[in-house]
Design a protein around this motif. Structure first.
Motif, mmCIF file in Angstrom:
data_model
loop_
_atom_site.group_PDB
_atom_site.id
_atom_site.type_symbol
_atom_site.label_atom_id
_atom_site.label_comp_id
_atom_site.label_asym_id
_atom_site.label_seq_id
_atom_site.Cartn_x
_atom_site.Cartn_y
_atom_site.Cartn_z
ATOM 1 N N ARG A 37 1.066 -1.256 0.133
ATOM 2 C CA ARG A 37 0.187 -0.041 0.141
ATOM 3 C C ARG A 37 0.902 1.040 -0.171
ATOM 4 N NH1 ARG A 37 -2.141 -1.052 6.258
ATOM 5 N NH2 ARG A 37 -0.515 0.510 6.965
ATOM 6 N N GLN A 38 0.456 2.297 -0.704
ATOM 7 C CA GLN A 38 1.039 3.454 -0.120
ATOM 8 C C GLN A 38 -0.024 4.631 -0.490
ATOM 9 O OE1 GLN A 38 2.657 5.014 -4.393
ATOM 10 N NE2 GLN A 38 4.659 6.200 -3.372
ATOM 11 N N PRO A 39 -0.044 4.634 1.028
ATOM 12 C CA PRO A 39 -0.365 5.843 2.228
ATOM 13 C C PRO A 39 -0.297 7.927 0.997
ATOM 14 C CG PRO A 39 0.535 4.740 3.406
ATOM 15 C CD PRO A 39 1.255 4.579 2.240
ATOM 16 N N PRO A 40 -1.143 8.115 1.725
ATOM 17 C CA PRO A 40 -1.272 9.650 0.597
ATOM 18 C C PRO A 40 0.279 10.479 0.901
ATOM 19 C CG PRO A 40 -3.286 9.861 1.685
ATOM 20 C CD PRO A 40 -2.361 8.385 2.240
ATOM 21 N N GLY A 41 0.672 10.820 0.554
ATOM 22 C CA GLY A 41 1.988 11.431 0.108
ATOM 23 C C GLY A 41 3.575 10.638 1.137
ATOM 24 N N LYS A 42 3.333 9.146 1.115
ATOM 25 C CA LYS A 42 4.765 8.017 1.278
ATOM 26 C C LYS A 42 5.135 7.558 0.986
ATOM 27 C CE LYS A 42 2.440 8.952 6.561
ATOM 28 N NZ LYS A 42 1.935 7.985 7.611
ATOM 29 N N GLU A 43 5.572 6.549 1.510
ATOM 30 C CA GLU A 43 6.364 5.635 0.409
ATOM 31 C C GLU A 43 5.266 4.400 0.002
ATOM 32 O OE1 GLU A 43 10.871 6.548 -0.123
ATOM 33 O OE2 GLU A 43 10.229 4.971 1.130
ATOM 34 N N ARG A 44 5.758 3.661 -0.716
ATOM 35 C CA ARG A 44 5.029 2.326 -0.639
ATOM 36 C C ARG A 44 5.222 1.770 0.403
ATOM 37 N NH1 ARG A 44 5.088 -0.482 -6.280
ATOM 38 N NH2 ARG A 44 7.329 -0.402 -6.090
ATOM 39 N N GLU A 45 4.371 0.519 1.253
ATOM 40 C CA GLU A 45 5.150 -0.422 1.905
ATOM 41 C C GLU A 45 4.410 -1.517 1.973
ATOM 42 O OE1 GLU A 45 3.648 2.079 5.208
ATOM 43 O OE2 GLU A 45 1.531 1.224 5.686
ATOM 44 N N PHE A 46 5.090 -2.700 2.553
ATOM 45 C CA PHE A 46 4.484 -3.757 2.398
ATOM 46 C C PHE A 46 2.542 -4.168 2.993
ATOM 47 C CE2 PHE A 46 4.372 -8.533 2.171
ATOM 48 C CZ PHE A 46 4.531 -9.218 2.938
ATOM 49 N N VAL A 47 2.298 -5.168 2.984
ATOM 50 C CA VAL A 47 1.094 -5.288 4.319
ATOM 51 C C VAL A 47 1.294 -6.814 4.808
ATOM 52 C CG1 VAL A 47 -1.180 -5.556 4.191
ATOM 53 C CG2 VAL A 47 -0.255 -3.372 3.029
ATOM 54 N N ALA A 48 1.093 -7.303 3.333
ATOM 55 C CA ALA A 48 1.198 -8.997 3.336
ATOM 56 C C ALA A 48 0.845 -9.473 2.178
ATOM 57 C CB ALA A 48 -0.517 -9.878 4.318
ATOM 58 N N SER A 49 1.820 -11.230 2.486
ATOM 59 C CA SER A 49 1.634 -11.857 1.571
ATOM 60 C C SER A 49 1.838 -13.633 1.445
ATOM 61 C CB SER A 49 3.619 -11.893 1.264
ATOM 62 O OG SER A 49 4.591 -12.256 2.088
ATOM 63 N N ILE A 50 1.367 -14.552 0.997
ATOM 64 C CA ILE A 50 1.311 -15.955 1.275
ATOM 65 C C ILE A 50 1.925 -16.113 -0.433
ATOM 66 C CG2 ILE A 50 -0.550 -15.514 -0.842
ATOM 67 C CD1 ILE A 50 -2.306 -16.755 0.861
ATOM 68 N N SER A 51 2.370 -17.503 0.259
ATOM 69 C CA SER A 51 3.417 -18.689 -1.061
ATOM 70 C C SER A 51 2.303 -19.522 -1.752
ATOM 71 C CB SER A 51 3.591 -19.443 -0.098
ATOM 72 O OG SER A 51 2.998 -20.134 0.936
ATOM 73 N N TRP A 52 2.558 -19.770 -2.098
ATOM 74 C CA TRP A 52 2.214 -20.034 -3.959
ATOM 75 C C TRP A 52 1.008 -21.357 -3.382
ATOM 76 C CZ3 TRP A 52 2.497 -25.800 -4.458
ATOM 77 C CH2 TRP A 52 2.669 -26.399 -3.823
ATOM 78 N N SER A 53 1.373 -22.009 -2.539
ATOM 79 C CA SER A 53 0.741 -23.319 -2.082
ATOM 80 C C SER A 53 -0.885 -22.661 -0.829
ATOM 81 C CB SER A 53 1.341 -24.551 -1.265
ATOM 82 O OG SER A 53 2.051 -23.757 0.206
ATOM 83 N N GLY A 54 -0.653 -21.254 -0.155
ATOM 84 C CA GLY A 54 -0.638 -20.709 0.463
ATOM 85 C C GLY A 54 -0.763 -21.129 1.848
ATOM 86 N N GLY A 55 0.267 -21.937 2.439
ATOM 87 C CA GLY A 55 0.790 -22.249 3.385
ATOM 88 C C GLY A 55 1.428 -21.576 4.226
ATOM 89 N N ARG A 56 1.856 -20.554 3.446
ATOM 90 C CA ARG A 56 2.326 -19.110 5.020
ATOM 91 C C ARG A 56 2.500 -17.951 4.141
ATOM 92 N NH1 ARG A 56 8.996 -20.717 4.749
ATOM 93 N NH2 ARG A 56 9.076 -19.136 6.461
ATOM 94 N N THR A 57 2.211 -17.633 4.854
ATOM 95 C CA THR A 57 1.664 -15.564 5.241
ATOM 96 C C THR A 57 2.361 -15.188 6.347
ATOM 97 O OG1 THR A 57 -0.148 -16.511 6.939
ATOM 98 C CG2 THR A 57 -0.701 -16.429 4.575
ATOM 99 N N PHE A 58 3.016 -13.785 5.491
ATOM 100 C CA PHE A 58 3.663 -12.956 6.398
ATOM 101 C C PHE A 58 2.820 -11.617 6.357
ATOM 102 C CE2 PHE A 58 7.226 -15.297 5.998
ATOM 103 C CZ PHE A 58 6.570 -16.734 4.593
#
Length: 123
Positions: A37-58
């Motif tokens: 996500r990129q808030p107004p006037g700020k840099e892009r930041e990581f929110v969440a991710s998921i592996s190919w199988s869905g077995g791991r999330t961050f």
């Protein structure tokens, strides 16, 4: 790979939204996906991710316990369920493909990006 995100909108603080990102092109179930996500006037930041199988999330610490990432490989879709939204969650949210990894925290490691969808949380 082409990605299209949708589901953004205006919501009051404490409310919920679910974002979706549909992918086309390469085999969807062969790569990890992330939301940034990129808030107004700020840099892009990581929110969440998921592996190919869905077995791991961050998750970023700022959304842990409130947001949930999931995927449906049969529908070529990744979701971001956002609960207990706060005004500071206001941003343009984008999905991206991490073809080589399991869902990096770093935007530079993502090869393909979709257009963003705007989420606005009012206080």
């Amino acid at each position: 790979v082409q990605l299209q995100a949708f589901g953004g909108g205006l919501v009051q603080a404490g409310g919920s939204l679910r974002l979706s990102c549909v992918a086309s092109g390469r085999a969807f179930n062969s790569y990890a996906l992330g939301w940034f996500r990129q808030p107004p006037g700020k840099e892009r930041e990581f929110v969440a991710s998921i592996s190919w199988s869905g077995g791991r999330t961050f998750y970023a610490d700022s959304v842990k316990g409130r947001f949930t990432i999931s995927r449906d490989n049969a529908k070529n879709t990744v979701y971001l369920q956002m609960n207990s939204l706060k005004p500071e969650d206001t941003a343009v949210y984008s999905c991206a493909v991490d073809a080589q990894g399991i869902g990096s925290y770093y935007a530079i490691e993502y090869e393909y990006w979709g257009q963003g969808t705007l989420v606005t949380v009012s206080s």
